[in-house]
Design an enzyme around this catalytic site. Structure first.
Site, PDB file in Angstrom:
ATOM      1  N   ASP A  47       3.103   7.263   3.222  1.00  0.00           N
ATOM      2  CA  ASP A  47       1.863   7.480   3.968  1.00  0.00           C
ATOM      3  C   ASP A  47       1.754   6.462   5.095  1.00  0.00           C
ATOM      4  O   ASP A  47       1.606   5.265   4.850  1.00  0.00           O
ATOM      5  CB  ASP A  47       0.660   7.325   3.023  1.00  0.00           C
ATOM      6  N   TYR A  52      -1.290   2.429  12.293  1.00  0.00           N
ATOM      7  CA  TYR A  52      -0.564   1.322  11.629  1.00  0.00           C
ATOM      8  C   TYR A  52       0.542   0.738  12.513  1.00  0.00           C
ATOM      9  O   TYR A  52       1.102  -0.301  12.191  1.00  0.00           O
ATOM     10  CB  TYR A  52       0.056   1.781  10.292  1.00  0.00           C
ATOM     11  N   LYS A  77      -1.276  10.322  10.539  1.00  0.00           N
ATOM     12  CA  LYS A  77      -2.687  10.633  10.851  1.00  0.00           C
ATOM     13  C   LYS A  77      -2.964  10.443  12.333  1.00  0.00           C
ATOM     14  O   LYS A  77      -2.328   9.593  12.971  1.00  0.00           O
ATOM     15  CB  LYS A  77      -3.620   9.692  10.046  1.00  0.00           C
ATOM     16  N   HIS A 110      -7.857  11.048  10.771  1.00  0.00           N
ATOM     17  CA  HIS A 110      -8.016   9.749  10.103  1.00  0.00           C
ATOM     18  C   HIS A 110      -9.466   9.439   9.709  1.00  0.00           C
ATOM     19  O   HIS A 110      -9.734   8.963   8.610  1.00  0.00           O
ATOM     20  CB  HIS A 110      -7.453   8.653  11.017  1.00  0.00           C
TER      21      HIS A 110
HETATM   22  N1  LIG Z   1      -7.023   6.890   5.422  1.00  0.00           N
HETATM   23  C1  LIG Z   1      -7.462   5.667   5.555  1.00  0.00           C
HETATM   24  O1  LIG Z   1      -8.459   5.405   6.254  1.00  0.00           O
HETATM   25  C2  LIG Z   1      -6.752   4.555   4.858  1.00  0.00           C
HETATM   26  C3  LIG Z   1      -7.331   3.286   4.809  1.00  0.00           C
HETATM   27  C4  LIG Z   1      -6.630   2.279   4.133  1.00  0.00           C
HETATM   28  C5  LIG Z   1      -5.427   2.555   3.553  1.00  0.00           C
HETATM   29  N2  LIG Z   1      -4.868   3.813   3.636  1.00  0.00           N
HETATM   30  C6  LIG Z   1      -3.558   4.139   3.014  1.00  0.00           C
HETATM   31  O2  LIG Z   1      -3.612   3.830   1.625  1.00  0.00           O
HETATM   32  C7  LIG Z   1      -2.568   2.911   1.302  1.00  0.00           C
HETATM   33  C8  LIG Z   1      -2.980   2.010   0.153  1.00  0.00           C
HETATM   34  O3  LIG Z   1      -4.154   1.299   0.458  1.00  0.00           O
HETATM   35  P1  LIG Z   1      -4.165  -0.268   0.820  1.00  0.00           P
HETATM   36  O4  LIG Z   1      -2.839  -0.661   1.323  1.00  0.00           O
HETATM   37  O5  LIG Z   1      -5.316  -0.511   1.708  1.00  0.00           O
HETATM   38  O6  LIG Z   1      -4.506  -0.969  -0.543  1.00  0.00           O
HETATM   39  P2  LIG Z   1      -3.957  -0.946  -2.058  1.00  0.00           P
HETATM   40  O7  LIG Z   1      -2.763  -0.093  -2.172  1.00  0.00           O
HETATM   41  O8  LIG Z   1      -5.108  -0.702  -2.932  1.00  0.00           O
HETATM   42  O9  LIG Z   1      -3.574  -2.468  -2.297  1.00  0.00           O
HETATM   43  C9  LIG Z   1      -2.548  -3.086  -1.614  1.00  0.00           C
HETATM   44  C10 LIG Z   1      -2.638  -4.592  -1.928  1.00  0.00           C
HETATM   45  O10 LIG Z   1      -2.418  -4.798  -3.317  1.00  0.00           O
HETATM   46  C11 LIG Z   1      -1.240  -5.582  -3.522  1.00  0.00           C
HETATM   47  N3  LIG Z   1      -0.539  -4.955  -4.652  1.00  0.00           N
HETATM   48  C12 LIG Z   1       0.157  -3.788  -4.669  1.00  0.00           C
HETATM   49  N4  LIG Z   1       0.625  -3.512  -5.890  1.00  0.00           N
HETATM   50  C13 LIG Z   1       0.225  -4.532  -6.683  1.00  0.00           C
HETATM   51  C14 LIG Z   1       0.413  -4.819  -8.048  1.00  0.00           C
HETATM   52  N5  LIG Z   1       1.094  -3.993  -8.843  1.00  0.00           N
HETATM   53  N6  LIG Z   1      -0.129  -5.957  -8.545  1.00  0.00           N
HETATM   54  C15 LIG Z   1      -0.826  -6.799  -7.748  1.00  0.00           C
HETATM   55  N7  LIG Z   1      -1.052  -6.567  -6.442  1.00  0.00           N
HETATM   56  C16 LIG Z   1      -0.522  -5.452  -5.906  1.00  0.00           C
HETATM   57  C17 LIG Z   1      -0.468  -5.531  -2.217  1.00  0.00           C
HETATM   58  O11 LIG Z   1       0.204  -6.731  -1.955  1.00  0.00           O
HETATM   59  P3  LIG Z   1       1.791  -6.821  -1.657  1.00  0.00           P
HETATM   60  O12 LIG Z   1       2.133  -5.864  -0.564  1.00  0.00           O
HETATM   61  O13 LIG Z   1       1.961  -8.237  -1.275  1.00  0.00           O
HETATM   62  O14 LIG Z   1       2.458  -6.496  -2.967  1.00  0.00           O
HETATM   63  C18 LIG Z   1      -1.600  -5.366  -1.188  1.00  0.00           C
HETATM   64  O15 LIG Z   1      -2.169  -6.627  -0.882  1.00  0.00           O
HETATM   65  C19 LIG Z   1      -2.356   2.169   2.629  1.00  0.00           C
HETATM   66  O16 LIG Z   1      -1.168   1.409   2.649  1.00  0.00           O
HETATM   67  C20 LIG Z   1      -2.412   3.305   3.597  1.00  0.00           C
HETATM   68  O17 LIG Z   1      -1.206   4.020   3.607  1.00  0.00           O
HETATM   69  C21 LIG Z   1      -5.524   4.815   4.283  1.00  0.00           C
END
Ligand SMILES: NC(=O)c1ccc[n+]([C@@H]2O[C@H](COP(=O)([O-])OP(=O)(O)OC[C@H]3O[C@@H](n4cnc5c(N)ncnc54)[C@H](OP(=O)(O)O)[C@@H]3O)[C@@H](O)[C@H]2O)c1
Length: 278
Positions: A47, A52, A77, A110
């Site tokens: 994704d 990004y 997106k 988005h």
């Molecule tokens: N549509 C939208 O508006 C929108 C908004 C935000 C995000 N997104 C998408 O959703 C994806 C996921 O959301 P997100 O990146 O915001 O947050 P997330 O996946 O909830 O959390 C990512 C964070 O958690 C850490 N992490 C990951 N796995 C872990 C584990 N097993 N144990 C401990 N910590 C862990 C990562 O650090 P490390 O990388 O250091 O491991 C990072 O700091 C994004 O990457 C993006 O593709 C979409």
């Protein structure tokens, strides 16, 4: 069940239950490595978004992986500043070029930029009808946005990607999406790591000999929600993928549901400052 297990969207396209998100993964080496390690572990869904600024690195990792295109599921997106019919078509072509792909699997609006998201979505419908995207959808849409969009849309969105995790258990939105055959996809499923030490989650995790991150991702899966956790670290990517060998009891599911506090890590879609994009 495994990383290649899929849910079937209302147009028949199969979307993996678990993928890798790459928000805030730096363009260039970091994103290339992150995507490569995930693909090696068996991830097939990635994704990204034009916002990004790492689509090129994603594309490089994909093309160097040797994995057959039809085995990959790539989401990108259209960003808020690119909305409107013509701008969206242009943005899509730019994304395609950066990703070095002939088509994307899922293209999303988005955010629901007021006054623009319907024209943007119309462009997505045309791209879909031209076979340039296999599925189309939206992101950060509340029920009222979905209702408004569906009043005019020719094609019902296949996916709505929203912030969703135990402290933001959007039950009404989840039910609405289920009733309308729109697949809910959780962004920020781990709430960006903010409460992985929660006592209730820790207690549940200990019982299953799992981590709290795995418990949350399993909770999503059992609710019929697709997840795209982000990690740049191979061990965590592996951990996040390892959720298909245990089942949370109804009691534990209810306990996790009850952690809801309507608490967001990101902006509320109705409070987002859209003024620069109008
Ligand atoms: N549509 C939208 O508006 C929108 C908004 C935000 C995000 N997104 C998408 O959703 C994806 C996921 O959301 P997100 O990146 O915001 O947050 P997330 O996946 O909830 O959390 C990512 C964070 O958690 C850490 N992490 C990951 N796995 C872990 C584990 N097993 N144990 C401990 N910590 C862990 C990562 O650090 P490390 O990388 O250091 O491991 C990072 O700091 C994004 O990457 C993006 O593709 C979409």
């Amino acid at each position: 069940m495994s990383l290649t297990s899929t849910t079937t969207l209302h147009n028949g396209v199969k979307l993996p239950w678990l993928g890798l998100g790459v928000y805030k993964v730096e363009k260039g080496f970091e994103v290339e490595q992150t995507v490569k390690t995930a693909l090696n572990l068996g991830y097939r869904s990635i994704d990204t978004a034009s916002f990004y600024e790492n689509e090129e690195g994603v594309g490089k990792a994909l093309s160097e992986s040797g994995i057959k295109r039809e085995d990959l599921f790539i989401t990108t997106k259209v960003w808020n500043s690119q909305q409107g019919y013509d701008n969206t078509i242009k943005a899509f072509n730019e994304s395609l070029e950066k990703l070095k792909l002939d088509y994307v699997d899922l293209y999303l609006v988005h955010w629901p930029v007021p006054g623009k998201y319907k024209d943007t979505y119309r462009a997505l419908e045309d791209l879909y009808e031209q076979g340039k995207v296999r599925a189309i959808g939206v992101s950060n849409f509340q029920i009222h946005h979905l209702e408004d969009l569906m009043n005019d849309a020719k094609i019902k969105p296949m996916v709505n990607q929203v912030e969703f995790h135990p402290q933001l258990f959007q039950e009404d939105l989840l039910q609405f999406c289920k009733q309308n055959d729109i697949q809910l996809e959780a962004w920020g499923p781990l709430a960006r790591g903010n409460y992985l030490d929660d006592p209730a989650l820790t207690e549940i995790a200990t019982k299953y000999n799992k981590t709290t991150a795995q418990v949350i991702l399993r909770w999503d899966y059992q609710h019929g929600v697709v997840t795209i956790p982000k990690s740049t670290k191979i061990k965590r990517q592996e951990e996040n993928a390892n959720i298909f060998d245990f089942t949370l009891t109804d009691e534990d599911m209810n306990r996790i549901d009850a952690l809801n506090q309507n608490k967001r890590t990101g902006k509320h879609p109705d409070e987002f400052d859209y003024s620069p994009y109008l």
